[in-house]
Design a protein around this motif. Structure first.
Motif, PDB file in Angstrom:
ATOM      1  N   ILE A  65       0.839  -1.192   0.000  1.00 60.16           N
ATOM      2  CA  ILE A  65       0.000   0.000   0.000  1.00 60.16           C
ATOM      3  C   ILE A  65       0.878   1.247   0.000  1.00 60.16           C
ATOM      4  CG2 ILE A  65      -1.936  -1.113   1.195  1.00 60.16           C
ATOM      5  CD1 ILE A  65      -1.034   0.310   3.766  1.00 60.16           C
ATOM      6  N   VAL A  66       0.272   2.365  -0.393  1.00 62.12           N
ATOM      7  CA  VAL A  66       0.890   3.683  -0.286  1.00 62.12           C
ATOM      8  C   VAL A  66       0.104   4.475   0.759  1.00 62.12           C
ATOM      9  CG1 VAL A  66       1.391   5.861  -1.454  1.00 62.12           C
ATOM     10  CG2 VAL A  66       1.722   3.691  -2.663  1.00 62.12           C
ATOM     11  N   ILE A  67       0.814   5.135   1.670  1.00 58.94           N
ATOM     12  CA  ILE A  67       0.174   5.965   2.691  1.00 58.94           C
ATOM     13  C   ILE A  67       0.563   7.420   2.446  1.00 58.94           C
ATOM     14  CG2 ILE A  67      -0.056   6.473   5.143  1.00 58.94           C
ATOM     15  CD1 ILE A  67       0.647   3.580   5.732  1.00 58.94           C
ATOM     16  N   PRO A  80      14.644   4.079  -0.405  1.00 59.71           N
ATOM     17  CA  PRO A  80      14.277   3.172  -1.493  1.00 59.71           C
ATOM     18  C   PRO A  80      12.914   2.534  -1.233  1.00 59.71           C
ATOM     19  CG  PRO A  80      16.558   2.817  -0.828  1.00 59.71           C
ATOM     20  CD  PRO A  80      15.953   3.743   0.200  1.00 59.71           C
ATOM     21  N   VAL A  81      12.156   2.288  -2.296  1.00 56.91           N
ATOM     22  CA  VAL A  81      10.790   1.774  -2.114  1.00 56.91           C
ATOM     23  C   VAL A  81      10.765   0.340  -1.616  1.00 56.91           C
ATOM     24  CG1 VAL A  81       9.753   3.342  -3.782  1.00 56.91           C
ATOM     25  CG2 VAL A  81      10.651   1.135  -4.565  1.00 56.91           C
ATOM     26  N   ASN A  82      11.895  -0.345  -1.645  1.00 55.69           N
ATOM     27  CA  ASN A  82      11.950  -1.706  -1.112  1.00 55.69           C
ATOM     28  C   ASN A  82      12.580  -1.764   0.277  1.00 55.69           C
ATOM     29  OD1 ASN A  82      14.557  -1.089  -1.862  1.00 55.69           O
ATOM     30  ND2 ASN A  82      14.968  -3.059  -2.863  1.00 55.69           N
ATOM     31  N   ARG A  83      12.671  -0.590   0.927  1.00 55.10           N
ATOM     32  CA  ARG A  83      13.210  -0.524   2.282  1.00 55.10           C
ATOM     33  C   ARG A  83      12.213   0.188   3.197  1.00 55.10           C
ATOM     34  NH1 ARG A  83      18.934  -0.856   2.063  1.00 55.10           N
ATOM     35  NH2 ARG A  83      18.909  -0.741   4.352  1.00 55.10           N
ATOM     36  N   SER A  87      -0.070   1.720  13.744  1.00 53.83           N
ATOM     37  CA  SER A  87      -1.028   1.782  12.645  1.00 53.83           C
ATOM     38  C   SER A  87      -1.537   0.388  12.321  1.00 53.83           C
ATOM     39  CB  SER A  87      -0.363   2.394  11.405  1.00 53.83           C
ATOM     40  OG  SER A  87       0.864   1.724  11.109  1.00 53.83           O
ATOM     41  N   VAL A  88      -2.676   0.353  11.606  1.00 60.20           N
ATOM     42  CA  VAL A  88      -3.239  -0.925  11.184  1.00 60.20           C
ATOM     43  C   VAL A  88      -4.011  -0.711   9.888  1.00 60.20           C
ATOM     44  CG1 VAL A  88      -5.309  -0.595  12.613  1.00 60.20           C
ATOM     45  CG2 VAL A  88      -4.663  -2.897  11.852  1.00 60.20           C
ATOM     46  N   TYR A  89      -3.822  -1.632   8.959  1.00 60.62           N
ATOM     47  CA  TYR A  89      -4.538  -1.578   7.685  1.00 60.62           C
ATOM     48  C   TYR A  89      -5.246  -2.909   7.480  1.00 60.62           C
ATOM     49  CZ  TYR A  89      -5.463  -1.543   2.679  1.00 60.62           C
ATOM     50  OH  TYR A  89      -6.079  -1.627   1.447  1.00 60.62           O
ATOM     51  N   HIS A  90      -6.573  -2.883   7.570  1.00 63.73           N
ATOM     52  CA  HIS A  90      -7.411  -4.076   7.360  1.00 63.73           C
ATOM     53  C   HIS A  90      -6.907  -5.259   8.183  1.00 63.73           C
ATOM     54  CE1 HIS A  90      -8.925  -2.422   3.221  1.00 63.73           C
ATOM     55  NE2 HIS A  90      -9.149  -1.615   4.237  1.00 63.73           N
ATOM     56  N   GLY A  91      -6.635  -4.989   9.452  1.00 66.42           N
ATOM     57  CA  GLY A  91      -6.235  -6.035  10.382  1.00 66.42           C
ATOM     58  C   GLY A  91      -4.743  -6.287  10.454  1.00 66.42           C
ATOM     59  N   ARG A  92      -3.978  -5.707   9.543  1.00 68.07           N
ATOM     60  CA  ARG A  92      -2.532  -5.913   9.528  1.00 68.07           C
ATOM     61  C   ARG A  92      -1.857  -4.728  10.216  1.00 68.07           C
ATOM     62  NH1 ARG A  92       1.136  -6.966   4.064  1.00 68.07           N
ATOM     63  NH2 ARG A  92       3.052  -7.612   5.153  1.00 68.07           N
ATOM     64  N   TRP A 152       1.194  -2.284  12.145  1.00 65.47           N
ATOM     65  CA  TRP A 152       2.526  -1.705  11.925  1.00 65.47           C
ATOM     66  C   TRP A 152       2.821  -1.593  10.432  1.00 65.47           C
ATOM     67  CZ3 TRP A 152       3.943   0.634  16.093  1.00 65.47           C
ATOM     68  CH2 TRP A 152       3.581   0.117  17.342  1.00 65.47           C
ATOM     69  N   CYS A 153       2.179  -0.587   9.834  1.00 64.02           N
ATOM     70  CA  CYS A 153       2.189  -0.434   8.381  1.00 64.02           C
ATOM     71  C   CYS A 153       3.552  -0.088   7.792  1.00 64.02           C
ATOM     72  CB  CYS A 153       1.173   0.630   7.975  1.00 64.02           C
ATOM     73  SG  CYS A 153      -0.538   0.201   8.378  1.00 64.02           S
ATOM     74  N   ASN A 154       4.482   0.380   8.611  1.00 62.75           N
ATOM     75  CA  ASN A 154       5.814   0.672   8.072  1.00 62.75           C
ATOM     76  C   ASN A 154       6.424  -0.544   7.380  1.00 62.75           C
ATOM     77  OD1 ASN A 154       5.803   3.310   8.992  1.00 62.75           O
ATOM     78  ND2 ASN A 154       6.940   2.861  10.853  1.00 62.75           N
ATOM     79  N   GLY A 155       6.038  -1.728   7.819  1.00 57.55           N
ATOM     80  CA  GLY A 155       6.620  -2.952   7.291  1.00 57.55           C
ATOM     81  C   GLY A 155       6.110  -3.364   5.930  1.00 57.55           C
ATOM     82  N   PHE A 156       5.078  -2.655   5.407  1.00 57.41           N
ATOM     83  CA  PHE A 156       4.546  -3.059   4.095  1.00 57.41           C
ATOM     84  C   PHE A 156       3.981  -1.873   3.309  1.00 57.41           C
ATOM     85  CE2 PHE A 156       1.301  -3.657   7.341  1.00 57.41           C
ATOM     86  CZ  PHE A 156       0.159  -3.092   6.779  1.00 57.41           C
ATOM     87  N   SER A 157       4.502  -0.674   3.569  1.00 64.60           N
ATOM     88  CA  SER A 157       3.931   0.498   2.904  1.00 64.60           C
ATOM     89  C   SER A 157       5.012   1.456   2.416  1.00 64.60           C
ATOM     90  CB  SER A 157       2.993   1.249   3.854  1.00 64.60           C
ATOM     91  OG  SER A 157       3.723   1.793   4.952  1.00 64.60           O
ATOM     92  N   ILE A 158       4.615   2.271   1.439  1.00 70.05           N
ATOM     93  CA  ILE A 158       5.424   3.378   0.934  1.00 70.05           C
ATOM     94  C   ILE A 158       4.801   4.667   1.447  1.00 70.05           C
ATOM     95  CG2 ILE A 158       6.094   4.660  -1.144  1.00 70.05           C
ATOM     96  CD1 ILE A 158       6.142   1.956  -2.613  1.00 70.05           C
ATOM     97  N   GLY A 159       5.593   5.519   2.077  1.00 69.53           N
ATOM     98  CA  GLY A 159       5.096   6.777   2.633  1.00 69.53           C
ATOM     99  C   GLY A 159       5.416   7.947   1.731  1.00 69.53           C
TER     100      GLY A 159
END
Length: 290
Positions: free
Chosen positions: A28-30, A71-74, A82-87, A89-96
């Motif tokens: 996701i992008v935040i 980098p977008v892969n870091r 944070s939480v996105y649809h039950g997941r 700590w969004c830092n682990g799977f998002s681009i800010g």
């Protein structure tokens, strides 16, 4: 040939942040507001190096200039708790992505708004608007510039073309409700999502694929703890409410499906179609005329 090399966008200015984390696979992008002074370079400089160890992948200035910092892969430290649809700590799977903006302001006078850090802005010159939403509360808000929005849209089009794992664009207030209010109420999220995805919403398509058709005689009765239940354009909790259906109302069900582990019904009400959370609707069967 990919236009992203080691997580860096080709031909984009890259000034690395001090705080760059481990590898991630972004889904996701935040979008964020800097809630800072708006002079060019000030927010970007802070985000590159600060005592709070905050970092972000991209910063978009009010003139539309953009800078990559992670980098977008870091991992970058932009979302916090944070939480996105039950997941979580969004830092682990998002681009800010940070939009340079003063954030919520108060009224200094009839003609000026006051930012939290003390800067004063002429309301008419900046097109500042006063509004209240359930997610943001009350405040005065500065619109994003056309140049900022154009750059954000261009960035999203590029990222969604190049990164097949991405599937949604959301905001900081959505993943951290009650704790954050950015982006501000004037951010045109839904228009941007429509432009990027080329349809109403990607979640709607996925829910349709997972859904089943139901008989024309099947109805549900709204059974919500409150007075009304929101009917939504898509099966998601992004800001997409079409209308509120009163408790006890019976509505026909067109489809039923599951998205992100939650059951939804697509129903008709007030001449419109939309999605409701199935937990607050009880099936009934209407008798057909003899």
């Amino acid at each position: 040939m990919s236009r992203i090399t080691d997580g860096l966008l080709d031909n984009m200015p890259y000034r690395p942040a001090v705080c760059i984390g481990a590898e991630i696979e972004p889904t996701i992008v935040i979008a964020h507001d800097t809630a800072s002074r708006i002079a060019p370079g000030l927010a970007a400089g802070y985000l590159r190096k600060n005592d709070r160890k905050v970092s972000v992948h991209f910063v978009i200035e009010r003139d539309g200039a953009i800078e990559q910092q992670v980098p977008v892969n870091r991992r970058a430290n932009h979302a916090g708790r944070s939480v996105y649809h039950g997941r979580q700590w969004c830092n682990g799977f998002s681009i800010g992505v940070e939009m340079v903006n003063p954030g919520r302001m108060s009224r200094e006078s009839e003609t000026h708004a006051l930012a939290w850090y003390g800067d004063s802005f002429e309301i008419a010159s900046y097109g500042i608007q006063e509004c209240t939403t359930p997610e943001h509360g009350h405040g005065l808000w500065m619109p994003y510039t056309p140049e900022q929005i154009a750059t954000f849209v261009d960035l999203m089009q590029f990222l969604f073309d190049e990164l097949p794992t991405l599937h949604d664009i959301t905001t900081h207030w959505y993943v951290s409700p009650g704790r954050k209010v950015d982006t501000n109420p004037l951010f045109p999220l839904e228009q941007i999502r429509s432009l990027i995805f080329g349809r109403e919403d990607p979640l709607d398509e996925e829910a349709e694929i997972l859904s089943r058709a139901v008989g024309a005689s099947e109805f549900v009765e709204i059974n919500t703890p409150g007075d009304t239940l929101n009917m939504r354009r898509w099966p998601s909790f992004n800001p997409n409410v079409l209308v509120a259906i009163p408790h006890g109302t019976r509505v026909p069900v067109l489809r039923s499906g599951t998205f992100e582990g939650r059951d939804w019904h697509r129903v008709q009400y007030a001449g419109r179609e939309g999605w409701i959370v199935a937990d607050y609707a009880d099936f009934i069967t209407e008798r057909q005329p003899a």
